[in-house]
Design a protein around this motif. Structure first.
Motif, PDB file in Angstrom:
ATOM      1  N   ARG A  16      -1.839  -6.151   6.030  1.00 30.84           N
ATOM      2  CA  ARG A  16      -2.265  -5.204   5.422  1.00 30.84           C
ATOM      3  C   ARG A  16      -2.074  -3.950   4.633  1.00 30.84           C
ATOM      4  O   ARG A  16      -2.759  -3.299   4.030  1.00 30.84           O
ATOM      5  N   GLY A  17      -1.038  -4.483   3.681  1.00 33.97           N
ATOM      6  CA  GLY A  17      -0.111  -4.127   2.707  1.00 33.97           C
ATOM      7  C   GLY A  17       0.429  -3.378   2.835  1.00 33.97           C
ATOM      8  O   GLY A  17       0.130  -2.138   3.385  1.00 33.97           O
ATOM      9  N   GLY A  18       1.247  -2.695   1.802  1.00 32.10           N
ATOM     10  CA  GLY A  18       2.559  -1.674   2.255  1.00 32.10           C
ATOM     11  C   GLY A  18       4.292  -2.481   1.482  1.00 32.10           C
ATOM     12  O   GLY A  18       4.324  -3.120   0.745  1.00 32.10           O
ATOM     13  N   MET A  19       4.574  -1.416   1.610  1.00 35.82           N
ATOM     14  CA  MET A  19       6.111  -1.659   1.332  1.00 35.82           C
ATOM     15  C   MET A  19       7.092  -2.252   2.257  1.00 35.82           C
ATOM     16  O   MET A  19       7.158  -0.845   3.292  1.00 35.82           O
ATOM     17  N   HIS A  20       7.975  -2.635   1.815  1.00 35.15           N
ATOM     18  CA  HIS A  20       9.033  -3.394   2.523  1.00 35.15           C
ATOM     19  C   HIS A  20      10.193  -2.852   2.392  1.00 35.15           C
ATOM     20  O   HIS A  20      10.896  -3.968   1.286  1.00 35.15           O
ATOM     21  N   ARG A  77      21.489   3.708  -0.556  1.00 35.80           N
ATOM     22  CA  ARG A  77      20.804   2.787  -1.736  1.00 35.80           C
ATOM     23  C   ARG A  77      19.569   1.416  -1.309  1.00 35.80           C
ATOM     24  O   ARG A  77      19.801   1.314   0.094  1.00 35.80           O
ATOM     25  N   ILE A  78      18.859   0.959  -2.184  1.00 34.48           N
ATOM     26  CA  ILE A  78      17.273   0.022  -1.543  1.00 34.48           C
ATOM     27  C   ILE A  78      17.819  -0.928  -1.931  1.00 34.48           C
ATOM     28  O   ILE A  78      18.109  -1.245  -3.532  1.00 34.48           O
ATOM     29  N   ILE A  79      18.613  -1.628  -1.207  1.00 36.30           N
ATOM     30  CA  ILE A  79      19.021  -3.308  -1.448  1.00 36.30           C
ATOM     31  C   ILE A  79      18.680  -4.088  -1.083  1.00 36.30           C
ATOM     32  O   ILE A  79      18.486  -5.615  -1.872  1.00 36.30           O
ATOM     33  N   GLU A  80      16.198  -3.856  -1.189  1.00 35.22           N
ATOM     34  CA  GLU A  80      15.489  -5.088  -1.255  1.00 35.22           C
ATOM     35  C   GLU A  80      14.224  -4.445  -0.751  1.00 35.22           C
ATOM     36  O   GLU A  80      14.447  -3.203  -0.115  1.00 35.22           O
ATOM     37  N   GLU A  81      13.361  -4.964  -1.831  1.00 34.69           N
ATOM     38  CA  GLU A  81      12.221  -4.565  -1.383  1.00 34.69           C
ATOM     39  C   GLU A  81      11.513  -5.533  -2.009  1.00 34.69           C
ATOM     40  O   GLU A  81      11.150  -6.101  -2.475  1.00 34.69           O
ATOM     41  N   ARG A  82       9.862  -5.316  -1.147  1.00 32.27           N
ATOM     42  CA  ARG A  82       8.811  -6.331  -1.319  1.00 32.27           C
ATOM     43  C   ARG A  82       7.708  -5.298  -0.752  1.00 32.27           C
ATOM     44  O   ARG A  82       7.598  -4.552   0.190  1.00 32.27           O
ATOM     45  N   THR A  83       6.463  -5.561  -1.883  1.00 37.02           N
ATOM     46  CA  THR A  83       5.372  -4.368  -2.106  1.00 37.02           C
ATOM     47  C   THR A  83       4.427  -5.720  -1.942  1.00 37.02           C
ATOM     48  O   THR A  83       4.423  -6.958  -2.367  1.00 37.02           O
ATOM     49  N   VAL A  84       3.516  -5.834  -0.675  1.00 37.29           N
ATOM     50  CA  VAL A  84       2.096  -6.272  -1.042  1.00 37.29           C
ATOM     51  C   VAL A  84       0.778  -5.302  -1.093  1.00 37.29           C
ATOM     52  O   VAL A  84       0.695  -4.278  -0.442  1.00 37.29           O
ATOM     53  N   GLY A  85      -0.212  -5.855  -1.995  1.00 33.43           N
ATOM     54  CA  GLY A  85      -1.264  -5.226  -2.201  1.00 33.43           C
ATOM     55  C   GLY A  85      -2.426  -5.296  -1.234  1.00 33.43           C
ATOM     56  O   GLY A  85      -2.359  -5.722  -0.260  1.00 33.43           O
ATOM     57  N   PRO A  86      -3.277  -4.169  -0.959  1.00 34.99           N
ATOM     58  CA  PRO A  86      -3.963  -3.936   0.161  1.00 34.99           C
ATOM     59  C   PRO A  86      -4.664  -5.571  -0.090  1.00 34.99           C
ATOM     60  O   PRO A  86      -5.370  -6.026   0.942  1.00 34.99           O
ATOM     61  N   GLU A 117       9.446   0.103   6.907  1.00 37.12           N
ATOM     62  CA  GLU A 117       8.099  -0.411   7.047  1.00 37.12           C
ATOM     63  C   GLU A 117       7.378   0.687   7.058  1.00 37.12           C
ATOM     64  O   GLU A 117       6.634   1.307   7.853  1.00 37.12           O
ATOM     65  N   LEU A 118       6.215   0.798   5.458  1.00 38.42           N
ATOM     66  CA  LEU A 118       5.499   2.164   5.242  1.00 38.42           C
ATOM     67  C   LEU A 118       3.740   1.121   4.795  1.00 38.42           C
ATOM     68  O   LEU A 118       4.017   0.781   3.179  1.00 38.42           O
ATOM     69  N   PRO A 119       2.894   1.235   5.453  1.00 33.23           N
ATOM     70  CA  PRO A 119       1.437   0.717   5.218  1.00 33.23           C
ATOM     71  C   PRO A 119       1.226   1.003   3.964  1.00 33.23           C
ATOM     72  O   PRO A 119       0.644   2.852   4.092  1.00 33.23           O
ATOM     73  N   GLY A 120       0.193   0.886   3.600  1.00 36.83           N
ATOM     74  CA  GLY A 120      -0.943   2.051   2.662  1.00 36.83           C
ATOM     75  C   GLY A 120      -0.170   2.214   1.995  1.00 36.83           C
ATOM     76  O   GLY A 120      -0.771   3.602   0.889  1.00 36.83           O
ATOM     77  N   ILE A 121       0.770   1.736   1.721  1.00 31.41           N
ATOM     78  CA  ILE A 121       2.001   2.776  -0.336  1.00 31.41           C
ATOM     79  C   ILE A 121       0.900   2.283  -1.297  1.00 31.41           C
ATOM     80  O   ILE A 121       1.059   0.927  -1.940  1.00 31.41           O
ATOM     81  N   SER A 122       0.520   3.194  -1.952  1.00 30.86           N
ATOM     82  CA  SER A 122       0.098   3.096  -3.554  1.00 30.86           C
ATOM     83  C   SER A 122       0.841   3.466  -4.677  1.00 30.86           C
ATOM     84  O   SER A 122       1.130   3.322  -6.003  1.00 30.86           O
TER      85      SER A 122
END
Length: 627
Positions: free
Chosen positions: A73-77, A446-455, A190-195
């Motif tokens: 569904r898209g969001g940030m991990h 600190r952020i050591i890993e980040e993944r973003t999936v668009g809707p 995990e944050l769904p729907g983040i723009s």
């Protein structure tokens, strides 16, 4: 009689499982139907009218429906790490060069492994043959007692960091965030729907350590800078920025205007000669006005920050002082950005722990955003005493090691109010309000890993996942029907129930269905039908041995059971280990595989056998029904 009881129990169990699965998935179907109806309206007014009239129904269905993972569904991990080395450094006393050396070694080792920071510290102290009580807690404490106390500090810090991050996210307004801890120092978010990923990133990683510190007099600042400059000259450690920086052709103090200086205040005496640059290396990157204000350019900011962090430079500062830079730049007449340099007391007069309320608003002129703060009774009393004792002096408002403002105290402030200004936008002011309300983190994160999936990418994943699921189910079902004839119908019914059970368990326990989870379901389809293939082949062997249909089915199930149980148990063990030691997508795959394997054991052994029993009772099953 015993057989009849078992049969009744099996039928009751199948009916119960089926009803629970349908009941658990009903909100998902309801949510899908309502959403489809809502989207079918062409005008916004009709959609709004429908949403208002079915508001409660929509909310209940969405609350209980099967959740989709971020990849669908898209969001940030995000994987964030609590800097526990900083936490333990804060707890230490009597710190010396040896302690710094040990902690540097621990920091280097921690960066290369996921081992507990405390374990690394204890191991390092053992190597150096130093007792922990030399730096932690009471000198009379044993190592075991200190380790126990530090373990508690470590656990508390992780829990507090998790709760503070949750507060920040809740106030930001993210629906259904998932925040969990992993190991002794990681937080999975995990944050769904983040723009606006950048805004969320800044909101989460700020420590929000607010302090009110007294500024030292400008004369002390100038003498300190002179001392640092002399040290750099004597040790031949001229700042490299003085060479690489394009503005270094002449001293900064001569080339840039003075931020915040009184009207008409002239910059320091111009310096033009190259030999003067060599004699004043610090002043190539730090300018000083006649009124004692110091500043650096945007190009030199990072270098100045790294210079101020050096232990040899810090040793040149007056006792209990620290050089800090402004959080936001002033803009010079030529449009250049200038960051003020402040010499502040290291010990804060007051910390952000006394803040009870923060509010983003605009200043008195209605243009510049600012954050107003209120203090509790203890903070109000201290703030009144501090401001009353320092009238005419400047107090810096420091947030996360950067000075936001340094106003002059005009009079005693008895009401416990203060203001943070120097903020660029109302959006930034609102984020500052959120972090101040949520409180300061116990240690930097600190952020050591980040993944973003668009809707849109998530929607593509859903289509691809559903397509693979449909094709795999169709292929297996058709094969079973063609190869095993009527007996294949029982296997296909069991397969449908298997998928229903997996989805209903995920929905019932509020677990998320992710793309790896769909892969787990597809694998489960293969495993479920594999058990039926084993049973059917055994039945065929018994029929070839000229045994009756009823006895062949009984023997087929009995003799295939051990093989089926072995394969399912080994798969469950492997999936459990994946779930225990894996993260994120791997856990999603392992979870659906475990649920699917358990469901497969039930459907292949119990459900298909009862279907055969029903068909035989109706004379609908014969030897030819197994192909």
């Amino acid at each position: 009689m015993s057989s009849m009881k078992n049969k009744r129990f099996n039928l009751l169990l199948i009916a119960l499982v089926t009803l629970v699965a349908v009941w658990s998935l009903w909100p998902t179907w309801s949510d899908y139907s309502l959403s489809r109806q809502l989207n079918s309206y062409r005008s916004a007014q009709d959609s709004l009218k429908y949403a208002l009239s079915h508001r409660e129904e929509l909310e209940n269905a969405r609350k209980k429906s099967l959740k989709l993972g971020l990849d669908l569904r898209g969001g940030m991990h995000l994987v964030m790490e609590v800097d526990q080395i900083d936490l333990f450094e804060q707890k230490a006393w009597n710190k010396d060069a040896k302690f710094t050396e040990i902690m540097n070694s621990v920091r280097a080792k921690a960066a290369k492994s996921d081992a507990s920071v405390l374990e690394l510290i204890v191991a390092e102290f053992k190597i150096e043959n130093i007792r922990l009580s030399r730096y932690f807690y009471d000198i009379r404490n044993s190592d075991r007692e200190i380790i126990s106390k530090l373990e508690k500090e470590s656990d508390d810090a992780l829990s507090r960091a998790k709760e503070i991050i949750r507060n920040r996210i809740d106030q930001y307004g993210v629906a259904e965030p998932v925040i969990t801890t992993q190991g002794s120092r990681k937080i999975i978010i995990e944050l769904p729907g983040i723009s606006d990923q950048n805004r969320v990133r800044n909101l989460l990683k700020g420590t929000a350590k607010l302090e009110f510190r007294l500024l030292r007099d400008p004369e002390v600042l100038v003498r300190t800078l002179d001392r640092i400059n002399t040290y750099l000259v004597q040790n031949g450690t001229a700042p490299p920025a003085a060479v690489s920086d394009s503005s270094a052709s002449k001293p900064l103090s001569a080339s840039l205007p003075v931020p915040g200086s009184p009207a008409g205040a002239a910059p320091a005496a111009p310096a033009t000669a190259a030999n003067q640059n060599a004699a004043k290396p610090l002043y190539n990157v730090v300018g000083v006005s006649e009124n004692g204000n110091a500043y650096t350019s945007e190009q030199s900011k990072e270098f100045v920050l790294s210079l101020l962090k050096r232990s040899d430079i810090q040793a040149l500062l007056p006792l209990d002082t620290e050089l800090l830079l402004a959080a936001k730049p002033d803009v010079g007449p030529s449009g250049e950005k200038l960051y003020s340099v402040y010499l502040v007391k290291k010990s804060p007069e007051l910390t952000g722990g006394v803040i009870t309320e923060a509010k983003a608003t605009f200043g008195s002129e209605g243009v510049q955003p600012e954050v107003t703060m209120s203090m509790n009774s203890e903070g109000t009393s201290k703030w009144a005493r501090i401001t009353g004792a320092n009238i005419g002096k400047r107090i810096a408002i420091v947030l996360d090691g950067a000075v936001y403002s340094a106003p002059v105290v005009q009079s005693k402030i008895p009401g416990g109010n203060s203001v943070i200004n120097g903020i660029e936008s109302l959006e930034e002011a609102k984020d500052l309000e959120i972090v101040l309300k949520a409180g300061a983190l116990p240690a930097p994160v600190r952020i050591i890993e980040e993944r973003t999936v668009g809707p849109s990418l998530g929607a593509d994943y859903i289509r691809a996942g559903m397509l693979s699921l449909s094709w795999s189910f169709l292929a297996v079902s058709v094969f079973m029907l063609l190869y095993y004839k009527k007996a294949g119908i029982a296997a296909d019914i069991a397969l449908v129930l298997n998928i229903l059970i997996v989805l209903s368990v995920l929905a019932g326990f509020s677990a998320s269905l992710s793309l790896p989870g769909i892969a787990g379901i597809v694998l489960t389809i293969g495993m479920a039908v594999d058990a039926n293939v084993l049973i059917y082949e055994r039945i065929r062997e018994e029929l070839d041995a000229s045994k009756g249909l009823t006895s062949s089915i009984e023997l087929g199930y009995d003799r295939a059971f051990s093989s089926i149980l072995d394969s399912h148990v080994t798969t469950m063990v492997a999936a459990f280990l994946l779930y225990t030691y894996g993260i994120g997508p791997i856990q999603g795959f392992a979870l659906t595989l475990m649920i699917g394997t358990a469901a497969s054991l039930f459907t292949s052994i119990v459900v298909t056998k009862e279907i055969f029993s029903f068909l035989m009772g109706k004379n609908l099953l014969s030897e030819k029904s197994f192909g």
